[in-house]
Design a protein around this motif. Structure first.
Motif, mmCIF file in Angstrom:
data_model
loop_
_atom_site.group_PDB
_atom_site.id
_atom_site.type_symbol
_atom_site.label_atom_id
_atom_site.label_comp_id
_atom_site.label_asym_id
_atom_site.label_seq_id
_atom_site.Cartn_x
_atom_site.Cartn_y
_atom_site.Cartn_z
ATOM 1 N N SER A 101 -37.700 -13.063 -30.521
ATOM 2 C CA SER A 101 -38.908 -13.247 -29.726
ATOM 3 C C SER A 101 -38.569 -13.946 -28.411
ATOM 4 O O SER A 101 -37.578 -14.658 -28.299
ATOM 5 N N ARG A 102 -39.403 -13.730 -27.416
ATOM 6 C CA ARG A 102 -39.307 -14.431 -26.134
ATOM 7 C C ARG A 102 -40.735 -14.552 -25.613
ATOM 8 O O ARG A 102 -41.640 -13.858 -26.084
ATOM 9 N N PRO A 103 -40.975 -15.434 -24.676
ATOM 10 C CA PRO A 103 -42.340 -15.588 -24.168
ATOM 11 C C PRO A 103 -42.936 -14.258 -23.725
ATOM 12 O O PRO A 103 -42.357 -13.552 -22.897
ATOM 13 N N GLY A 104 -44.033 -13.917 -24.329
ATOM 14 C CA GLY A 104 -44.726 -12.695 -23.960
ATOM 15 C C GLY A 104 -44.182 -11.429 -24.577
ATOM 16 O O GLY A 104 -44.625 -10.334 -24.231
ATOM 17 N N GLY A 105 -43.218 -11.523 -25.479
ATOM 18 C CA GLY A 105 -42.701 -10.295 -26.069
ATOM 19 C C GLY A 105 -41.483 -10.501 -26.938
ATOM 20 O O GLY A 105 -41.419 -11.447 -27.716
ATOM 21 N N TYR A 106 -40.501 -9.612 -26.763
ATOM 22 C CA TYR A 106 -39.308 -9.643 -27.598
ATOM 23 C C TYR A 106 -38.126 -9.125 -26.794
ATOM 24 O O TYR A 106 -38.280 -8.572 -25.706
ATOM 25 N N ARG A 107 -36.945 -9.311 -27.356
ATOM 26 C CA ARG A 107 -35.755 -8.683 -26.794
ATOM 27 C C ARG A 107 -34.896 -8.139 -27.933
ATOM 28 O O ARG A 107 -34.880 -8.691 -29.031
ATOM 29 N N VAL A 108 -34.216 -7.048 -27.656
ATOM 30 C CA VAL A 108 -33.308 -6.438 -28.626
ATOM 31 C C VAL A 108 -31.948 -7.104 -28.451
ATOM 32 O O VAL A 108 -31.293 -6.944 -27.417
ATOM 33 N N SER A 109 -31.530 -7.863 -29.456
ATOM 34 C CA SER A 109 -30.265 -8.587 -29.327
ATOM 35 C C SER A 109 -29.084 -7.831 -29.919
ATOM 36 O O SER A 109 -27.933 -8.120 -29.604
ATOM 37 N N GLN A 110 -29.354 -6.864 -30.771
ATOM 38 C CA GLN A 110 -28.256 -6.134 -31.410
ATOM 39 C C GLN A 110 -28.767 -4.783 -31.892
ATOM 40 O O GLN A 110 -29.865 -4.678 -32.439
ATOM 41 N N VAL A 111 -27.986 -3.744 -31.682
ATOM 42 C CA VAL A 111 -28.279 -2.420 -32.233
ATOM 43 C C VAL A 111 -27.080 -1.985 -33.063
ATOM 44 O O VAL A 111 -25.947 -1.967 -32.571
ATOM 45 N N ILE A 112 -27.327 -1.690 -34.332
ATOM 46 C CA ILE A 112 -26.259 -1.203 -35.215
ATOM 47 C C ILE A 112 -26.627 0.224 -35.604
ATOM 48 O O ILE A 112 -27.580 0.442 -36.364
ATOM 49 N N LYS A 113 -25.916 1.173 -35.033
ATOM 50 C CA LYS A 113 -26.256 2.579 -35.271
ATOM 51 C C LYS A 113 -26.015 2.950 -36.726
ATOM 52 O O LYS A 113 -25.027 2.535 -37.348
ATOM 53 N N GLY A 114 -26.916 3.750 -37.262
ATOM 54 C CA GLY A 114 -26.773 4.230 -38.629
ATOM 55 C C GLY A 114 -25.615 5.205 -38.756
ATOM 56 O O GLY A 114 -25.032 5.665 -37.764
ATOM 57 N N ASP A 115 -25.295 5.525 -39.994
ATOM 58 C CA ASP A 115 -24.148 6.401 -40.252
ATOM 59 C C ASP A 115 -24.398 7.820 -39.765
ATOM 60 O O ASP A 115 -25.513 8.348 -39.879
ATOM 61 N N THR A 116 -23.357 8.439 -39.250
ATOM 62 C CA THR A 116 -23.421 9.858 -38.932
ATOM 63 C C THR A 116 -22.981 10.662 -40.158
ATOM 64 O O THR A 116 -22.375 10.128 -41.095
ATOM 65 N N ILE A 117 -23.276 11.952 -40.119
ATOM 66 C CA ILE A 117 -22.873 12.820 -41.224
ATOM 67 C C ILE A 117 -21.351 12.826 -41.363
ATOM 68 O O ILE A 117 -20.812 12.800 -42.477
ATOM 69 N N SER A 118 -20.658 12.836 -40.238
ATOM 70 C CA SER A 118 -19.192 12.820 -40.281
ATOM 71 C C SER A 118 -18.676 11.573 -40.997
ATOM 72 O O SER A 118 -17.730 11.638 -41.786
#
Length: 640
Positions: free
Chosen positions: A570-587
């Motif tokens: 959270s941050r004042p007035g909203g949010y921030r994305v601190s980390q993105v962990i991509k899901g598994d690919t079919i490969s």
């Protein structure tokens, strides 16, 4: 589905229906827009919370596909603060002359980002880690650099495990090796002699006091781990003989997970305190009492003694532990120990939400009653007549008659005396009769009149099936394996009345890939979940309180892999994305079952070339197939 209310629907109705005020406090609530709102720092935060529906909409617009696992690290920080604060409050209240040191059991969720959050946010409280295997020990050894924090080593151990734990002392760590079996003691003594390092030892006791519910057998004579009283005495004498009794510093026990009554904790702490007293009298210096896990959370929001609930607060729990230890040890003049807990479920459950979209619906709606029957078959005539004769005071008998007529029709079809068209008429009439009986039974139940349980169970048969874009086996394995029930609800449209009874089905080709156990508005388990009709629009559901165990227990049924995950702060007035962990690919998931993506693509290329030579496929079709194959190898395992 029977109408849930006859008055205009309000946000309060949704709060009551989904019980969010109970299980969601203090992190989840419904906002004025009818969306679920997240307050990662608890309800005390001054800023408005994070609108979960708007957050998911924004994340999808950024290119992240559903399903999404959304983690809120600030909830982890808040949980650590609340647990430690409750013990500090109890220590001050009762004048307890020692301190509290919490440890996080890494097995609950080993994800690196979460363990790092525990270490970082726990530093101010000297919060430690617990490891139950060699991989977990390596995680804890590398990440835990907090002064005075404990590194508790549980589980079965071999020589490598023990030597690694002993050498950790050279880094300034405080590894406590908890003996689970008598055989481990000799390994410890040999390793200590080899390395010239005195171990810090603990013993895990098998208590007679046991928990309740699913994990009640974690303690007692037949428990998997721990030492009996006889075993503990043998440990003391062997250490005394080896001149190492001064190394015995900790007593540990664990009576099970998700304890719903604080009195169960009280009984176990009192018994353990007596063992602690005896160990001190036998000459062991001691100093730590580790009461293990068991701190529950309120999955159903009822604040009751149900196995899925918790009838006590964090403050009640801490006060019970502190006061019991103090009053038990005081008459013996023994210095009260440092108190240690291993609360994993209570620490991690709230921090993540699984959000998925509904892909399709197998709707269960009554067929229009025929204005004129197209068959003069007796069974059809009787079912049609029964529909109009159903009355509130004869529902059980009417339903029994309805079943008898359906069974008779099926026998006649099998014998060849009913056509397929007539069988279809029977099915439609049976469905309509059942729906009318269920509606009247529900109205009787709502009015406080007694209703047969068999009639109330009709709701599952008449429920629509909502097909969700997720894998039960990957994201909610405990729902399948041990019938764990998690709070599930729409994250939007909560200002509207849900008019569909539903069960949930996942994407897997498995009949067990379904959810038909939910918390009703009375806190009891029900087989259906009230939901809205998507009406062709995206419809998003959230699964809450699944942050403990589910991620690491998930499997690759049908090769559905890990979901996309994001960390939100959270941050004042909203949010921030601190980390993105991509899901598994079919490969990636294919590689885990020993398939090489390049080899597969090459094999397909040879097959298309052969088909081209034989005229079975055109060049454009071959190129399209090859492109789809290669694109899918790089794609998310879930549906677009």
């Amino acid at each position: 589905m029977p109408t849930l209310t006859r008055s205009p629907w309000t946000l309060r109705d949704s709060e009551k229906l989904y019980r969010i005020s109970g299980w969601g406090d203090p992190y989840f609530r419904i906002n004025a827009a009818g969306h679920v709102e997240v307050t990662p720092q608890g309800m005390q935060q001054q800023e408005p919370g994070i609108d979960l529906y708007q957050l998911v909409t924004d994340l999808v617009a950024r290119g992240l596909q559903l399903p999404l696992l959304i983690r809120f690290p600030e909830i982890v920080a808040d949980r650590i603060g609340r647990i430690c604060g409750s013990f500090q409050q109890a220590i001050e209240r009762f004048g307890y002359p020692n301190v509290y040191r919490g440890v996080y059991p890494v097995k609950v969720n080993q994800q690196r980002h979460l363990v790092e959050e525990v270490v970082n946010h726990g530093r101010a409280y000297h919060f430690g880690l617990e490891a139950g295997s060699k991989p977990e020990l390596l995680i804890a050894l590398a990440l835990l650099d907090t002064p005075e924090a404990l590194l508790v080593c549980n589980g079965y151990k071999d020589r490598d495990f023990i030597e690694t734990a002993l050498l950790a002392q050279r880094l300034g760590r405080t590894p406590i090796i908890v003996l689970e079996r008598l055989q481990e003691l000799e390994l410890v003594l040999e390793a200590a002699d080899k390395l010239g390092i005195d171990p810090i030892l603990g013993v895990r006791a098998k208590l007679s006091a046991q928990g309740i519910g699913r994990w009640g057998t974690s303690a007692g004579d037949r428990a998997k781990f721990g030492l009996t009283a006889t075993d503990i005495l043998q440990v003391v004498e062997r250490l005394r003989k080896a001149g190492k009794l001064h190394c015995l510093r900790l007593l540990h026990y664990h009576i099970g997970s998700q304890i719903s009554m604080v009195s169960v904790h009280g009984r176990a702490v009192r018994e353990a305190s007596q063992i602690y007293i005896e160990l001190v009298k036998l000459g062991a210096p001691m100093g730590y009492l580790d009461i293990g896990g068991g701190l529950g959370i309120d999955y159903d929001g009822s604040q009751s003694t149900n196995h899925s609930s918790q009838s006590y607060s964090l403050e009640d729990y801490a006060a019970t532990v502190v006061q019991t230890v103090l009053t038990t040890l005081e008459p013996h003049g023994i210095q009260p120990p440092i108190l240690v807990t291993e609360s994993g479920r209570a620490l991690m459950s709230h921090q993540s939400v699984l959000v998925f979209d509904v892909q399709d619906i197998n709707a269960a709606s009554p067929y229009p009653m025929p204005t004129q029957l197209t068959s003069d078959a007796e069974v059809i005539q009787k079912l049609n007549q029964l529909y109009y004769e159903i009355q509130p005071d004869s529902l059980t008998a009417d339903y029994r008659r309805c079943q008898e007529l359906k069974d008779a029709a099926l026998r006649q079809f099998t014998e060849g005396s009913l056509s397929l068209q007539e069988r279809a008429q029977v099915e439609r009439l049976f469905w309509n009769c059942s729906d009318k009986i269920c509606t009247l039974a529900y109205e009787q139940h709502q009015a406080g009149h007694p209703v047969s349980v068999d009639l109330l169970d009709l709701d599952e048969m008449l429920a629509s099936i909502y097909y969700g874009n997720f894998s039960l086996f990957q994201s909610l394995p405990d729902s399948w394996a041990i019938d764990q029930v998690f709070p599930i609800m729409p994250i939007h449209r909560l200002d509207q009345e849900p008019r569909q009874w539903a069960t949930l089905a996942d994407l897997t080709c498995d009949s067990d890939g379904k959810i038909n156990r939910f918390f009703g508005d009375d806190g009891q388990i029900t087989s259906v979940l009230p939901l809205h009709d998507p009406d062709g629009e995206p419809y998003l559901l959230g699964v809450f309180l699944g942050g403990a165990y589910q991620e690491i227990l998930g499997d690759l049924h049908n090769l559905f892999g890990d979901t996309n995950a994001v960390h939100i702060r959270s941050r004042p007035g909203g949010y921030r994305v601190s980390q993105v962990i991509k899901g598994d690919t079919i490969s990636e998931v294919l590689s885990w079952v020993q398939y090489n993506s390049e080899d597969l693509a090459e094999t397909l290329h040879h097959a298309t070339e052969a088909a081209l030579q034989q005229g079975q496929i055109s060049l454009s079709e071959a190129r399209s197939l090859q492109r789809h194959f290669e694109d899918n190898l790089r794609a998310y395992t879930y549906l677009h």
